[in-house]
Design a protein around this motif. Structure first.
Motif, PDB file in Angstrom:
ATOM      1  N   ASP A 195      35.526  34.614  35.234  1.00 32.28           N
ATOM      2  CA  ASP A 195      35.521  35.645  36.252  1.00 32.28           C
ATOM      3  C   ASP A 195      36.415  35.253  37.425  1.00 32.28           C
ATOM      4  O   ASP A 195      36.339  34.122  37.923  1.00 32.28           O
ATOM      5  CB  ASP A 195      34.076  35.848  36.733  1.00 32.28           C
ATOM      6  N   TRP A 196      37.249  36.180  37.893  1.00 34.52           N
ATOM      7  CA  TRP A 196      38.144  35.854  39.005  1.00 34.52           C
ATOM      8  C   TRP A 196      37.361  35.505  40.265  1.00 34.52           C
ATOM      9  O   TRP A 196      37.765  34.655  41.030  1.00 34.52           O
ATOM     10  CB  TRP A 196      39.142  36.971  39.287  1.00 34.52           C
ATOM     11  N   GLU A 197      36.227  36.133  40.490  1.00 37.00           N
ATOM     12  CA  GLU A 197      35.443  35.803  41.683  1.00 37.00           C
ATOM     13  C   GLU A 197      34.995  34.339  41.664  1.00 37.00           C
ATOM     14  O   GLU A 197      34.959  33.692  42.703  1.00 37.00           O
ATOM     15  CB  GLU A 197      34.248  36.744  41.823  1.00 37.00           C
TER      16      GLU A 197
ATOM     17  N   PRO B  22      56.397  28.597  40.666  1.00 37.66           N
ATOM     18  CA  PRO B  22      55.928  29.902  40.186  1.00 37.66           C
ATOM     19  C   PRO B  22      55.322  29.834  38.781  1.00 37.66           C
ATOM     20  O   PRO B  22      54.289  30.452  38.519  1.00 37.66           O
ATOM     21  CB  PRO B  22      57.187  30.780  40.222  1.00 37.66           C
ATOM     22  N   ALA B  23      55.936  29.055  37.891  1.00 35.40           N
ATOM     23  CA  ALA B  23      55.412  28.940  36.530  1.00 35.40           C
ATOM     24  C   ALA B  23      54.074  28.200  36.517  1.00 35.40           C
ATOM     25  O   ALA B  23      53.139  28.605  35.816  1.00 35.40           O
ATOM     26  CB  ALA B  23      56.420  28.215  35.634  1.00 35.40           C
ATOM     27  N   GLU B  24      53.991  27.124  37.284  1.00 35.67           N
ATOM     28  CA  GLU B  24      52.738  26.367  37.327  1.00 35.67           C
ATOM     29  C   GLU B  24      51.620  27.213  37.923  1.00 35.67           C
ATOM     30  O   GLU B  24      50.504  27.245  37.399  1.00 35.67           O
ATOM     31  CB  GLU B  24      52.906  25.068  38.120  1.00 35.67           C
ATOM     32  N   LEU B  25      51.899  27.893  39.022  1.00 33.99           N
ATOM     33  CA  LEU B  25      50.884  28.719  39.662  1.00 33.99           C
ATOM     34  C   LEU B  25      50.511  29.922  38.800  1.00 33.99           C
ATOM     35  O   LEU B  25      49.363  30.389  38.840  1.00 33.99           O
ATOM     36  CB  LEU B  25      51.353  29.158  41.047  1.00 33.99           C
TER      37      LEU B  25
ATOM     38  N   HIS C 292      45.818  38.241  41.466  1.00 34.31           N
ATOM     39  CA  HIS C 292      44.603  38.489  42.230  1.00 34.31           C
ATOM     40  C   HIS C 292      44.750  38.274  43.732  1.00 34.31           C
ATOM     41  O   HIS C 292      43.793  38.465  44.472  1.00 34.31           O
ATOM     42  CB  HIS C 292      43.474  37.611  41.694  1.00 34.31           C
ATOM     43  N   LEU C 293      45.921  37.876  44.163  1.00 32.52           N
ATOM     44  CA  LEU C 293      46.158  37.715  45.599  1.00 32.52           C
ATOM     45  C   LEU C 293      46.833  38.964  46.144  1.00 32.52           C
ATOM     46  O   LEU C 293      47.630  39.603  45.441  1.00 32.52           O
ATOM     47  CB  LEU C 293      47.066  36.510  45.869  1.00 32.52           C
TER      48      LEU C 293
END
Length: 142
Positions: free
Chosen positions: A18-20, A105-108, A116-117
């Protein structure tokens, strides 16, 4: 080329469906970071381009491309503090040359953060990455 600490975060994110739950985990990472001393909350360490107040203080051991990179960071927003902790896990302990080679960017993206941001938070995260890369590049070329 992610650090072991970042790999641990990525594994935890895979476990949390879950993203939360992931969001809470990022906040907990931020809470676990030591606060930045007020003496370092100055314009020279402030990161432009963030909606929240963000400070990154480089700690570099050695000189040139092989110097070891570390930093302290802080924010007035808990989620951003957590994002700083994620970036600390990604970059801390690398040589400044390695810092500039990390495909942030690839790692994140492995964490699904951009999905989700908010746009403002994504821009702020990008600004923090650019600041870290710039600090490392300046040292590598010195």
């Amino acid at each position: 080329m992610a650090s072991e600490a970042f790999e641990d975060i990525a594994e935890t994110f895979e476990f949390l469906d879950d993203w939360e739950d992931r969001y809470r985990h990022v906040i907990e990472l931020g809470k676990a970071m030591p606060p930045l001393d007020d003496a370092f909350r100055v314009p020279a360490t402030k990161v432009d381009g963030c909606a929240s107040q963000v400070w990154i203080r480089p700690i570099i051991e050695g000189q040139g491309a092989q110097a070891r990179f570390d930093f302290q960071g802080d924010s007035d927003a808990m989620i951003v503090r957590g994002l700083i902790a994620v970036l600390h896990a990604l970059y801390s302990g690398l040589s400044v040359r390695q810092v500039t080679a990390v495909d942030a960017p690839a790692e994140l993206a492995r964490l699904g953060l951009h999905d989700h941001l908010s746009a403002q938070r994504s821009n702020g995260l990008r600004a923090m990455v650019e600041r870290i890369r710039s600090l490392a590049a300046d040292t590598a070329s010195a």
